[in-house]
Design a protein around this motif. Structure first.
Motif, mmCIF file in Angstrom:
data_model
loop_
_atom_site.group_PDB
_atom_site.id
_atom_site.type_symbol
_atom_site.label_atom_id
_atom_site.label_comp_id
_atom_site.label_asym_id
_atom_site.label_seq_id
_atom_site.Cartn_x
_atom_site.Cartn_y
_atom_site.Cartn_z
ATOM 1 N N SER A 116 0.791 -1.170 0.016
ATOM 2 C CA SER A 116 -0.398 -0.036 0.207
ATOM 3 C C SER A 116 0.998 0.999 0.058
ATOM 4 O O SER A 116 0.111 2.456 0.042
ATOM 5 C CB SER A 116 -1.172 0.381 1.205
ATOM 6 O OG SER A 116 -0.216 -0.035 2.507
ATOM 7 N N LEU A 117 2.315 0.991 -0.128
ATOM 8 C CA LEU A 117 2.891 2.173 0.403
ATOM 9 C C LEU A 117 3.683 3.034 -0.789
ATOM 10 O O LEU A 117 4.477 1.970 -1.719
ATOM 11 C CB LEU A 117 4.127 2.186 0.992
ATOM 12 C CG LEU A 117 3.951 1.275 2.734
ATOM 13 C CD1 LEU A 117 5.382 1.341 3.598
ATOM 14 C CD2 LEU A 117 3.065 2.900 3.090
ATOM 15 N N THR A 118 3.625 4.062 -1.413
ATOM 16 C CA THR A 118 3.745 4.541 -2.084
ATOM 17 C C THR A 118 5.390 5.578 -2.326
ATOM 18 O O THR A 118 5.648 5.502 -1.461
ATOM 19 C CB THR A 118 2.803 5.513 -2.914
ATOM 20 O OG1 THR A 118 3.359 6.588 -2.176
ATOM 21 C CG2 THR A 118 1.147 5.204 -3.552
ATOM 22 N N THR A 119 5.470 5.582 -3.868
ATOM 23 C CA THR A 119 6.885 7.003 -3.356
ATOM 24 C C THR A 119 7.206 7.455 -2.306
ATOM 25 O O THR A 119 7.555 8.177 -1.122
ATOM 26 C CB THR A 119 7.064 7.508 -4.313
ATOM 27 O OG1 THR A 119 7.807 6.648 -5.427
ATOM 28 C CG2 THR A 119 8.603 8.146 -4.355
ATOM 29 N N LYS A 120 5.705 8.472 -2.290
ATOM 30 C CA LYS A 120 5.155 9.195 -1.774
ATOM 31 C C LYS A 120 5.328 9.221 0.051
ATOM 32 O O LYS A 120 5.698 9.775 1.073
ATOM 33 C CB LYS A 120 3.787 10.422 -1.567
ATOM 34 C CG LYS A 120 3.391 11.191 -1.194
ATOM 35 C CD LYS A 120 2.109 11.914 -0.931
ATOM 36 C CE LYS A 120 1.523 11.140 -1.332
ATOM 37 N NZ LYS A 120 0.364 11.681 -1.079
ATOM 38 N N ASP A 121 4.759 7.705 0.651
ATOM 39 C CA ASP A 121 4.535 7.362 0.962
ATOM 40 C C ASP A 121 6.117 7.077 2.331
ATOM 41 O O ASP A 121 6.253 7.217 3.756
ATOM 42 C CB ASP A 121 3.969 6.140 1.468
ATOM 43 C CG ASP A 121 2.299 6.760 1.349
ATOM 44 O OD1 ASP A 121 1.788 8.031 1.574
ATOM 45 O OD2 ASP A 121 1.757 5.485 0.507
#
Length: 477
Positions: free
Chosen positions: A27-32
């Motif tokens: 669920s983690l994106t680059t932003k996260d």
């Protein structure tokens, strides 16, 4: 004996981790990932360490210690980025070294990281406590020493209730799920960056040029203060500031498109964090003579108060109090995923490797929270600051050397990475050597305690882990 040696070098099949970690929800994106990393990097180390390092080791040259640390961390970050791209599994260096060198060496890397994570949680919680007490103290309210510091017979300190409270709150928040946590983390990071920029703007108006002279004080023979030895000792102490990208890598299995997002998150965290470290520390030692920061765990807020910027100082304290939770969230999350990985592999009791109906490894989270609560509430801040870097540096050394085992397997039994460490085969060796040099700059307490920690780890491995390992069970079938 040869059979025993072969067992130590026995490597885990990456397919095993791919299957086991499929239960974790990406669920983690680059932003996260940047939020998690910057939450760690622009946190307790930035708000607490520059003044202490300046007073104890470097004098005004504390930015050089951060730059030296950044060089070592930067080289290691390339190794982390490539390895995470090829082996996107939970457990960071523990899992990677298990695949590349063998289970015993993976256990040693993971055990070193576990020390780093536990001490980091305690260190951040202790720093948070210092800022809370500094803030309420500015209004004339002080808690008794017995419940406001770690155990210290000389001062009457027994337990740090604020630190224990911080660990409990973060453990509860993480138990609710990583997607909700990442939103909180990103919000806190934006607030922290805003106030750090405010500190830079206000602090620039209170700089006195004479505080930079001499920029590098002469080395005091027999001590770790001054000259290059002081800068090296300072870099060793502040190296915990760069643990952020290591914490990111522990969550690889929960990242979307990790081949792309992990390198971006790791290298982006390092670049942005280093810029803030250098600028903030340079302003801090320009505001007041470096020796005035001795033992001060809230130097930025203190410097603003002493300069007459009371409102800005308390605003920074409030944001530090809230924002340090971002650092606690990142490292607490990483440590629970590492303990999950130990249980997943059978090296610690298997219940730790289980996930609940929400696909969260909350059994591991509970154990980490209890252990961190004990360490955070008992050990004082300055003691923890000297210990936390050791595990990070050992992991950096092993992951850097791991590139030599990884590169020949890429495109064969392992996928080709979307990011590669540059200047192979020179840079991995230089990276490992650089981290070894900084490790050598740690104080004797850190080295001895790390040695003791490894002895305990080897006892656990040979008494329990090697017998219950999933790898052992697979080979005996």
């Amino acid at each position: 004996m040869s059979k025993f040696i072969k067992r130590l070098f026995l490597k885990q099949d990456p397919a095993f981790y791919q299957d086991k970690d499929s239960h974790l929800k990406p669920s983690l994106t680059t932003k996260d990932l940047l939020g998690l990393g910057l939450g760690m990097v622009i946190g307790t180390a930035l708000f607490t360490l520059p003044g202490i390092v300046a007073a104890d080791h470097t004098g005004p040259a504390v930015p050089l210690a951060f730059i030296l640390g950044a060089i070592g961390a930067g080289m290691a970050s390339f190794a982390y980025a490539e390895t995470a791209s090829v082996l996107p599994f939970a457990g960071s260096a523990f899992t990677w070294i298990n695949v590349l060198f063998g289970e015993f060496f993976g256990w040693l890397a993971g055990w070193a990281l576990l020390a780093e994570y536990f001490i980091s949680i305690a260190f951040v919680a202790s720093g948070w406590s210092a800022y809370v007490q500094g803030f309420i103290g500015s209004f004339g309210f002080k808690l008794p020493i017995s419940i406001s510091t770690g155990f210290n017979p000389k001062t009457g300190g027994f337990i740090d209730l604020f630190a224990a409270f911080a660990v409990l709150i973060v453990g509860f928040v993480l138990s609710k799920g990583i997607s909700q946590v990442s939103r909180i983390e990103n919000f806190l990071v934006v607030i922290k960056l805003t106030v750090v920029i405010l500190f830079i703007v206000v602090g620039l108006t209170s700089i006195h040029a004479q505080n930079y002279v001499p920029f590098i004080p002469a080395h005091k023979v027999g001590t770790s203060f001054g000259g290059f030895p002081g800068i090296l000792a300072g870099a060793a102490q502040i190296f915990l500031a760069y643990v952020g990208f290591d914490a990111i890598s522990a969550n690889t299995a929960e990242a979307k498109d990790p081949e792309k997002t992990m390198p971006r998150g790791i290298i982006g965290t390092l670049l942005i964090g280093t810029i803030f470290f250098v600028v903030v520390s340079l302003i801090l030692v320009g505001m007041f003579k470096y020796n005035l920061y001795e033992g001060n765990a809230e130097p930025a807020a203190w410097a603003l108060r002493k300069s007459g910027h009371f409102v800005t100082a308390n605003l920074l304290s409030i944001v530090a109090i809230v924002g340090m939770f971002a650092a606690l969230i990142g490292i607490h999350l990483a440590s629970s995923r590492l303990v999950y990985a130990f249980g997943r592999d059978g090296l610690l009791p298997v219940f730790l490797g289980k996930v609940n109906q929400k696909h969260l490894p909350n059994n591991a989270l509970v154990i980490v929270t209890i252990a961190a609560l004990i360490v955070a509430s008992v050990f004082p801040f300055t003691f923890l600051a000297n210990l936390v870097s050791a595990g990070t540096l050992i992991a950096f050394i092993m992951v850097s050397l791991g590139i030599y085992a990884l590169r020949p397997r890429e495109g064969k039994d392992l996928p080709l990475p979307k990011f590669r460490m540059p200047f192979y085969p020179i840079l991995p060796c230089v990276s490992a050597a650089f981290s070894t040099m900084i490790f050598w700059g740690l104080n004797i307490d850190a080295k001895l305690l790390m040695l003791g920690w490894f002895v305990i780890g080897m006892l656990i491995y040979f008494v329990y882990g090697i017998k219950h390992s999933k790898l052992s069970k697979k080979t005996t079938k």
